[in-house]
Scaffold this motif. Structure first.
Motif, PDB file in Angstrom:
ATOM      1  N   MET A 107       0.840  -1.184   0.000  1.00 54.17           N
ATOM      2  CA  MET A 107       0.000   0.000   0.000  1.00 54.17           C
ATOM      3  C   MET A 107       0.881   1.241   0.000  1.00 54.17           C
ATOM      4  O   MET A 107       1.831   1.346   0.760  1.00 54.17           O
ATOM      5  N   LYS A 108       0.547   2.183  -0.900  1.00 53.21           N
ATOM      6  CA  LYS A 108       1.300   3.430  -0.902  1.00 53.21           C
ATOM      7  C   LYS A 108       0.373   4.590  -1.268  1.00 53.21           C
ATOM      8  O   LYS A 108      -0.534   4.458  -2.094  1.00 53.21           O
ATOM      9  N   VAL A 109       0.607   5.733  -0.610  1.00 53.08           N
ATOM     10  CA  VAL A 109      -0.155   6.942  -0.882  1.00 53.08           C
ATOM     11  C   VAL A 109       0.513   7.663  -2.032  1.00 53.08           C
ATOM     12  O   VAL A 109       1.674   8.086  -1.925  1.00 53.08           O
ATOM     13  N   THR A 110      -0.170   7.771  -3.149  1.00 48.07           N
ATOM     14  CA  THR A 110       0.425   8.386  -4.342  1.00 48.07           C
ATOM     15  C   THR A 110       0.094   9.876  -4.468  1.00 48.07           C
ATOM     16  O   THR A 110       0.736  10.594  -5.235  1.00 48.07           O
ATOM     17  N   GLU A 111      -0.944  10.339  -3.728  1.00 53.35           N
ATOM     18  CA  GLU A 111      -1.313  11.746  -3.808  1.00 53.35           C
ATOM     19  C   GLU A 111      -2.010  12.147  -2.520  1.00 53.35           C
ATOM     20  O   GLU A 111      -2.769  11.365  -1.922  1.00 53.35           O
ATOM     21  N   LYS A 112      -1.763  13.372  -2.092  1.00 59.81           N
ATOM     22  CA  LYS A 112      -2.382  13.864  -0.856  1.00 59.81           C
ATOM     23  C   LYS A 112      -2.710  15.345  -1.026  1.00 59.81           C
ATOM     24  O   LYS A 112      -1.859  16.140  -1.430  1.00 59.81           O
ATOM     25  N   GLN A 113      -3.970  15.692  -0.728  1.00 62.44           N
ATOM     26  CA  GLN A 113      -4.407  17.092  -0.796  1.00 62.44           C
ATOM     27  C   GLN A 113      -5.234  17.424   0.440  1.00 62.44           C
ATOM     28  O   GLN A 113      -5.816  16.533   1.063  1.00 62.44           O
ATOM     29  N   PHE A 114      -5.279  18.718   0.762  1.00 58.40           N
ATOM     30  CA  PHE A 114      -6.110  19.171   1.875  1.00 58.40           C
ATOM     31  C   PHE A 114      -7.048  20.254   1.381  1.00 58.40           C
ATOM     32  O   PHE A 114      -6.626  21.214   0.736  1.00 58.40           O
ATOM     33  N   GLU A 115      -8.330  20.070   1.672  1.00 57.36           N
ATOM     34  CA  GLU A 115      -9.352  21.049   1.309  1.00 57.36           C
ATOM     35  C   GLU A 115     -10.194  21.337   2.537  1.00 57.36           C
ATOM     36  O   GLU A 115     -10.877  20.453   3.044  1.00 57.36           O
ATOM     37  N   ALA A 116     -10.130  22.590   2.997  1.00 58.39           N
ATOM     38  CA  ALA A 116     -10.897  22.989   4.185  1.00 58.39           C
ATOM     39  C   ALA A 116     -10.622  21.996   5.307  1.00 58.39           C
ATOM     40  O   ALA A 116      -9.495  21.882   5.774  1.00 58.39           O
ATOM     41  N   CYS A 117     -11.629  21.266   5.719  1.00 62.28           N
ATOM     42  CA  CYS A 117     -11.457  20.305   6.813  1.00 62.28           C
ATOM     43  C   CYS A 117     -11.532  18.871   6.306  1.00 62.28           C
ATOM     44  O   CYS A 117     -12.100  17.986   6.953  1.00 62.28           O
ATOM     45  N   GLU A 118     -10.960  18.637   5.131  1.00 62.12           N
ATOM     46  CA  GLU A 118     -10.930  17.293   4.574  1.00 62.12           C
ATOM     47  C   GLU A 118      -9.572  17.022   3.928  1.00 62.12           C
ATOM     48  O   GLU A 118      -8.980  17.919   3.328  1.00 62.12           O
ATOM     49  N   ALA A 119      -9.125  15.784   4.089  1.00 60.75           N
ATOM     50  CA  ALA A 119      -7.908  15.334   3.416  1.00 60.75           C
ATOM     51  C   ALA A 119      -8.309  14.389   2.294  1.00 60.75           C
ATOM     52  O   ALA A 119      -9.155  13.508   2.495  1.00 60.75           O
ATOM     53  N   LEU A 120      -7.718  14.573   1.112  1.00 64.66           N
ATOM     54  CA  LEU A 120      -8.001  13.720  -0.041  1.00 64.66           C
ATOM     55  C   LEU A 120      -6.765  12.890  -0.344  1.00 64.66           C
ATOM     56  O   LEU A 120      -5.724  13.425  -0.740  1.00 64.66           O
ATOM     57  N   LEU A 121      -6.879  11.569  -0.158  1.00 62.07           N
ATOM     58  CA  LEU A 121      -5.746  10.673  -0.376  1.00 62.07           C
ATOM     59  C   LEU A 121      -6.033   9.760  -1.558  1.00 62.07           C
ATOM     60  O   LEU A 121      -7.146   9.246  -1.710  1.00 62.07           O
ATOM     61  N   THR A 122      -5.019   9.570  -2.389  1.00 56.05           N
ATOM     62  CA  THR A 122      -5.087   8.562  -3.448  1.00 56.05           C
ATOM     63  C   THR A 122      -4.149   7.446  -3.043  1.00 56.05           C
ATOM     64  O   THR A 122      -2.961   7.671  -2.795  1.00 56.05           O
ATOM     65  N   VAL A 123      -4.688   6.219  -2.947  1.00 54.90           N
ATOM     66  CA  VAL A 123      -3.925   5.095  -2.396  1.00 54.90           C
ATOM     67  C   VAL A 123      -3.922   3.940  -3.388  1.00 54.90           C
ATOM     68  O   VAL A 123      -4.963   3.601  -3.973  1.00 54.90           O
ATOM     69  N   GLU A 124      -2.748   3.339  -3.578  1.00 57.40           N
ATOM     70  CA  GLU A 124      -2.605   2.162  -4.452  1.00 57.40           C
ATOM     71  C   GLU A 124      -2.271   0.952  -3.599  1.00 57.40           C
ATOM     72  O   GLU A 124      -1.344   0.985  -2.794  1.00 57.40           O
ATOM     73  N   LEU A 125      -3.054  -0.116  -3.783  1.00 56.18           N
ATOM     74  CA  LEU A 125      -2.807  -1.347  -3.031  1.00 56.18           C
ATOM     75  C   LEU A 125      -1.726  -2.171  -3.713  1.00 56.18           C
ATOM     76  O   LEU A 125      -1.688  -2.264  -4.941  1.00 56.18           O
ATOM     77  N   ASP A 126      -0.865  -2.791  -2.899  1.00 53.05           N
ATOM     78  CA  ASP A 126       0.135  -3.673  -3.499  1.00 53.05           C
ATOM     79  C   ASP A 126      -0.509  -5.023  -3.802  1.00 53.05           C
ATOM     80  O   ASP A 126      -1.533  -5.399  -3.232  1.00 53.05           O
ATOM     81  N   SER A 127       0.083  -5.759  -4.725  1.00 51.29           N
ATOM     82  CA  SER A 127      -0.509  -7.008  -5.226  1.00 51.29           C
ATOM     83  C   SER A 127      -0.641  -8.075  -4.152  1.00 51.29           C
ATOM     84  O   SER A 127      -1.611  -8.839  -4.137  1.00 51.29           O
ATOM     85  N   ASP A 128       0.317  -8.129  -3.201  1.00 53.71           N
ATOM     86  CA  ASP A 128       0.255  -9.146  -2.153  1.00 53.71           C
ATOM     87  C   ASP A 128      -0.968  -8.948  -1.258  1.00 53.71           C
ATOM     88  O   ASP A 128      -1.671  -9.915  -0.916  1.00 53.71           O
TER      89      ASP A 128
END
Length: 454
Positions: A1-22
């Motif tokens: 698992m790795k976080v490929t993107e992270k943003q903050f908007e007002a009182c929210e965090a937007l994360l883009t996460v990729e799962l590893d194959s295992d």
């Protein structure tokens, strides 16, 4: 698992996460173990079909969908831990790619409240003035309630009660046809048609008249708008209202412990004054809270707004349910409710209520306001004082729960916070003196709490 993107908007965090194959493979194997036990596959006993066979039978997409129910919450929790983000509620998760699995997580963060310079708020409740004509109007209304109707040997006047034989039609079609129908003559009334009372005024007993009237083109009842009914009437009886004189006998007849007219007037004046003072106090509280919210910067995650909106919807549902005679009637009514109109009405209310709650909560923290167990106990004692003695033990058990005490804690804290804001708004000194008064209040509250725990 790795976080490929992270943003903050007002009182929210937007994360883009990729799962590893295992991790995904392990989740799919777990999903296979569940699905194979409840899927009937021709040629295999339930629970014995190999995974490739199951995948071909139900489809790989179904297996992935089942596996995501396990892997996504854990992967999201791991991503938050890795990024050192504390979620303020359940994150929203959306899968945007299946191979490899990539998802977006919308993570609610704690609200941010920056209060304005609330110690500069200056306002007082409006002074209530009881005008004599208002009390005169109340007494007049009571006299109308005690009035009698007596036959009058004269032409009809405005305010009379008239018995009529009535025939009418619209374009030859029967409209209103009644014998000995009673009508209150009121020049301002539009019943049964605009101008009807004016046509009756001046007629004597046994008087007859035929006349036409017209409904306005924008009349509320669409089926009557623009129509011209023809009426034929005969006056059967004329009655006039006889009101009792405004004296001691009239006051005593009201059964409200007012033996004299002066006592009645005094009681009406005092009750009206109390009602107006209560309304003025409510308006004052609303205004100072509105000032507090307007001068503050308040941000919050969308999930808090949705929760408040749901509370308002549930309250509206309870109100509608109480107004309906059955669930079937409620369902019929709800079928006509426009969800968009309901949302446009309640969403702004939810946002306002949420901002008020957050602002007052921040104010309580800023002013170091607290509620001790002794204050909760005192409030319970007040509430129990109106309960019959034989029911107090049972009622006390309901109050003495963690949930009930927490609700009372929040009520008392809100009350204390509002009282503090009112004191600031009505203060005539500078903010330093207000701070000094608050320090003394906090000290006294702390001492009382320490004494209660010793």
């Amino acid at each position: 698992m790795k976080v490929t993107e992270k943003q903050f908007e007002a009182c929210e965090a937007l994360l883009t996460v990729e799962l590893d194959s295992d991790a995904m493979e392990s989740a799919m194997d777990t999903a296979y173990q569940r699905l194979v036990k409840r899927t009937d596959i021709p040629g295999f006993r339930k629970g014995k079909a190999p995974r490739p066979i199951l995948e071909r039978f139900i489809g790989r997409e179904r297996l992935i969908e089942e596996s995501l129910e396990d892997v996504l919450p854990k992967a999201c929790a791991d991503a938050l831990k890795e990024e050192q983000i504390q979620s303020f509620g359940r994150p929203g998760i959306e899968v945007i790619q299946n191979d490899p699995i990539i998802f977006k997580a919308r993570v609610p963060l704690p609200p941010k409240i920056e209060l304005g310079d609330y110690k500069t708020i200056r306002m007082s409740p409006e002074t209530v003035e009881v005008k004599e004509d208002v009390i005169d109007s109340m007494i007049e209304h009571l006299r109308h309630e005690k009035a009698t109707w007596e036959p009058a040997d004269r032409p009809v006047k405005n305010g009379d009660l008239v018995t009529l034989d009535l025939e009418s039609n619209i374009d030859g079609i029967r409209f209103i046809n009644q014998k000995s129908a009673q009508f209150g003559i009121d020049e301002k009334s539009n019943y049964p048609a605009p101008g009807f009372s004016q046509e009756i005024i001046g007629l004597s007993r046994d008087g007859e008249k035929t006349f036409k009237l017209k409904y306005p083109d924008d009349f509320a009842k669409v089926e009557l708008a623009g129509k011209e009914p023809e009426f034929k009437i005969k006056v059967v009886e004329i009655k006039e209202e006889k009101m009792p004189p405004a004296d001691d006998e009239f006051a005593a007849s009201l059964d409200v412990e007012t033996p004299t007219f002066d006592t009645l007037r005094q009681r009406l004046t005092e009750n009206y004054r109390k009602r107006m003072e209560h309304l003025a106090e409510e308006a004052f509280e609303n205004n100072i809270v509105d000032q507090l919210v307007k001068m503050s910067t308040i941000e919050f995650p969308s999930n808090l707004l949705e929760m408040e909106y749901e509370r308002l919807v549930n309250q509206q549902m309870d109100k509608w349910r109480s107004q309906m005679s059955s669930e079937a009637e409620l369902e019929e009514f709800l079928a006509k409710v426009n969800p968009e109109e309901l949302s446009s009405k309640l969403k702004p209310m939810a946002e306002t209520r949420l901002k008020i709650s957050l602002a007052l909560g921040k104010l309580a923290t800023s002013e170091n306001l607290t509620v001790g167990d002794d204050e909760i106990n005192a409030e319970i004692a007040v509430m129990l004082s109106s309960v019959p003695e034989d029911q107090r033990d049972n009622q006390m058990r309901q109050f003495d729960t963690a949930q009930a005490r927490e609700q009372l804690h929040q009520i008392l804290l809100s009350r204390k916070t509002l009282d503090r804001l009112k004191a600031i708004a009505m203060s005539t000194g500078d903010s330093a003196s207000a701070d000094l008064e608050m320090t003394a209040e906090n000290k006294e509250s702390t001492e009382n709490k320490e004494e209660a725990t010793q």
